[in-house]
Design a protein around this motif. Sequence first.
Motif, PDB file in Angstrom:
ATOM      1  N   ASP A 191       0.833  -1.208   0.000  1.00 51.77           N
ATOM      2  CA  ASP A 191       0.000   0.000   0.000  1.00 51.77           C
ATOM      3  C   ASP A 191       0.869   1.259   0.000  1.00 51.77           C
ATOM      4  O   ASP A 191       0.574   2.222  -0.721  1.00 51.77           O
ATOM      5  CB  ASP A 191      -0.929   0.006   1.213  1.00 51.77           C
ATOM      6  N   ALA A 192       1.924   1.251   0.806  1.00 57.50           N
ATOM      7  CA  ALA A 192       2.821   2.420   0.874  1.00 57.50           C
ATOM      8  C   ALA A 192       3.557   2.614  -0.449  1.00 57.50           C
ATOM      9  O   ALA A 192       3.720   3.746  -0.912  1.00 57.50           O
ATOM     10  CB  ALA A 192       3.812   2.254   2.022  1.00 57.50           C
ATOM     11  N   TYR A 193       4.010   1.531  -1.052  1.00 55.91           N
ATOM     12  CA  TYR A 193       4.724   1.593  -2.329  1.00 55.91           C
ATOM     13  C   TYR A 193       3.815   2.194  -3.401  1.00 55.91           C
ATOM     14  O   TYR A 193       4.200   3.108  -4.131  1.00 55.91           O
ATOM     15  CB  TYR A 193       5.176   0.182  -2.720  1.00 55.91           C
ATOM     16  N   ARG A 194       2.596   1.683  -3.456  1.00 54.23           N
ATOM     17  CA  ARG A 194       1.638   2.167  -4.455  1.00 54.23           C
ATOM     18  C   ARG A 194       1.334   3.648  -4.233  1.00 54.23           C
ATOM     19  O   ARG A 194       1.350   4.445  -5.183  1.00 54.23           O
ATOM     20  CB  ARG A 194       0.359   1.342  -4.375  1.00 54.23           C
ATOM     21  N   ALA A 195       1.043   4.011  -3.005  1.00 53.85           N
ATOM     22  CA  ALA A 195       0.709   5.407  -2.702  1.00 53.85           C
ATOM     23  C   ALA A 195       1.861   6.340  -3.066  1.00 53.85           C
ATOM     24  O   ALA A 195       1.644   7.399  -3.663  1.00 53.85           O
ATOM     25  CB  ALA A 195       0.344   5.560  -1.225  1.00 53.85           C
ATOM     26  N   ASP A 196       3.082   5.947  -2.729  1.00 49.60           N
ATOM     27  CA  ASP A 196       4.239   6.787  -3.039  1.00 49.60           C
ATOM     28  C   ASP A 196       4.404   6.932  -4.556  1.00 49.60           C
ATOM     29  O   ASP A 196       4.616   8.033  -5.056  1.00 49.60           O
ATOM     30  CB  ASP A 196       5.496   6.179  -2.412  1.00 49.60           C
ATOM     31  N   ALA A 197       4.291   5.832  -5.271  1.00 50.62           N
ATOM     32  CA  ALA A 197       4.458   5.878  -6.729  1.00 50.62           C
ATOM     33  C   ALA A 197       3.371   6.710  -7.398  1.00 50.62           C
ATOM     34  O   ALA A 197       3.653   7.497  -8.304  1.00 50.62           O
ATOM     35  CB  ALA A 197       4.452   4.460  -7.301  1.00 50.62           C
ATOM     36  N   LEU A 198       2.137   6.561  -6.936  1.00 49.17           N
ATOM     37  CA  LEU A 198       1.039   7.294  -7.559  1.00 49.17           C
ATOM     38  C   LEU A 198       1.047   8.772  -7.188  1.00 49.17           C
ATOM     39  O   LEU A 198       0.508   9.603  -7.924  1.00 49.17           O
ATOM     40  CB  LEU A 198      -0.309   6.660  -7.190  1.00 49.17           C
ATOM     41  N   THR A 199       1.679   9.114  -6.070  1.00 49.49           N
ATOM     42  CA  THR A 199       1.807  10.514  -5.681  1.00 49.49           C
ATOM     43  C   THR A 199       2.816  11.237  -6.571  1.00 49.49           C
ATOM     44  O   THR A 199       2.667  12.420  -6.861  1.00 49.49           O
ATOM     45  CB  THR A 199       2.233  10.628  -4.204  1.00 49.49           C
ATOM     46  N   HIS A 200       3.833  10.513  -7.026  1.00 45.56           N
ATOM     47  CA  HIS A 200       4.896  11.088  -7.865  1.00 45.56           C
ATOM     48  C   HIS A 200       5.131  10.178  -9.077  1.00 45.56           C
ATOM     49  O   HIS A 200       6.205   9.593  -9.229  1.00 45.56           O
ATOM     50  CB  HIS A 200       6.188  11.225  -7.055  1.00 45.56           C
ATOM     51  N   PRO A 201       4.139  10.054  -9.957  1.00 44.06           N
ATOM     52  CA  PRO A 201       4.251   9.075 -11.042  1.00 44.06           C
ATOM     53  C   PRO A 201       5.401   9.329 -12.013  1.00 44.06           C
ATOM     54  O   PRO A 201       6.045   8.375 -12.468  1.00 44.06           O
ATOM     55  CB  PRO A 201       2.896   9.158 -11.746  1.00 44.06           C
ATOM     56  N   HIS A 202       5.682  10.581 -12.325  1.00 43.28           N
ATOM     57  CA  HIS A 202       6.755  10.849 -13.286  1.00 43.28           C
ATOM     58  C   HIS A 202       8.125  10.564 -12.674  1.00 43.28           C
ATOM     59  O   HIS A 202       9.009  10.023 -13.349  1.00 43.28           O
ATOM     60  CB  HIS A 202       6.696  12.287 -13.793  1.00 43.28           C
ATOM     61  N   LEU A 203       8.298  10.905 -11.419  1.00 44.84           N
ATOM     62  CA  LEU A 203       9.554  10.581 -10.741  1.00 44.84           C
ATOM     63  C   LEU A 203       9.692   9.065 -10.612  1.00 44.84           C
ATOM     64  O   LEU A 203      10.774   8.516 -10.819  1.00 44.84           O
ATOM     65  CB  LEU A 203       9.616  11.251  -9.366  1.00 44.84           C
ATOM     66  N   TYR A 204       8.593   8.390 -10.313  1.00 47.86           N
ATOM     67  CA  TYR A 204       8.601   6.931 -10.232  1.00 47.86           C
ATOM     68  C   TYR A 204       9.053   6.325 -11.565  1.00 47.86           C
ATOM     69  O   TYR A 204       9.908   5.438 -11.597  1.00 47.86           O
ATOM     70  CB  TYR A 204       7.215   6.391  -9.846  1.00 47.86           C
ATOM     71  N   CYS A 205       8.496   6.814 -12.647  1.00 50.15           N
ATOM     72  CA  CYS A 205       8.867   6.292 -13.966  1.00 50.15           C
ATOM     73  C   CYS A 205      10.345   6.541 -14.264  1.00 50.15           C
ATOM     74  O   CYS A 205      11.041   5.651 -14.757  1.00 50.15           O
ATOM     75  CB  CYS A 205       7.978   6.884 -15.052  1.00 50.15           C
TER      76      CYS A 205
END
Length: 169
Positions: free
Chosen positions: A82-96
């Motif tokens: 849940d934390a991983y998903r939330a962090d990635a979706l909060t900053h999707p471009h940085l995640y990519c």
Amino acid sequence: MVDAARGLVEKSGPAALTMRALADELGIKAPSLYKHFPDKAAVEVELIALGLVETAQALEAAEERYARSPSGGSTLLTALADAYRADALTHPHLYCLATEGPLPRHALPEGVEERAAMPLLRACDFDMDKARAVWAFAHGMVILEIRGRFPEGADLTAAWRAGIEALER
């Protein structure tokens, strides 16, 4: 400079990060950037490291919350997912930027990748194969969600739960 670069990436995606765009954002001439960074790849490394640190912080916080109240009806692996998903979706471009393409391990600050992986490794009792499988599932789900590849109305929370439950067996 790193904050400005992050702003460009967060606003318009990794492709928007060019030395000229960064210089324009900072109100300076592009050659001035080269006093601080040898090239665009060096700026990207800084952003990737930042993304990994923030992921580590999100996972460590989830691990701490779980340790304080482990009987909340969730497992540690679910809390981390849940934390991983939330962090990635909060900053999707940085995640990519941080997860697509080869990871420039040789240029990252020492220990940053390991720190980001450690909460998951602990949750998997240091079983590297299981940790990799969980990460592959989580990354696949997140990147498909970011890219809009699931049909409208798909219950992604249920899909996450089903995937994590399967990996916990």
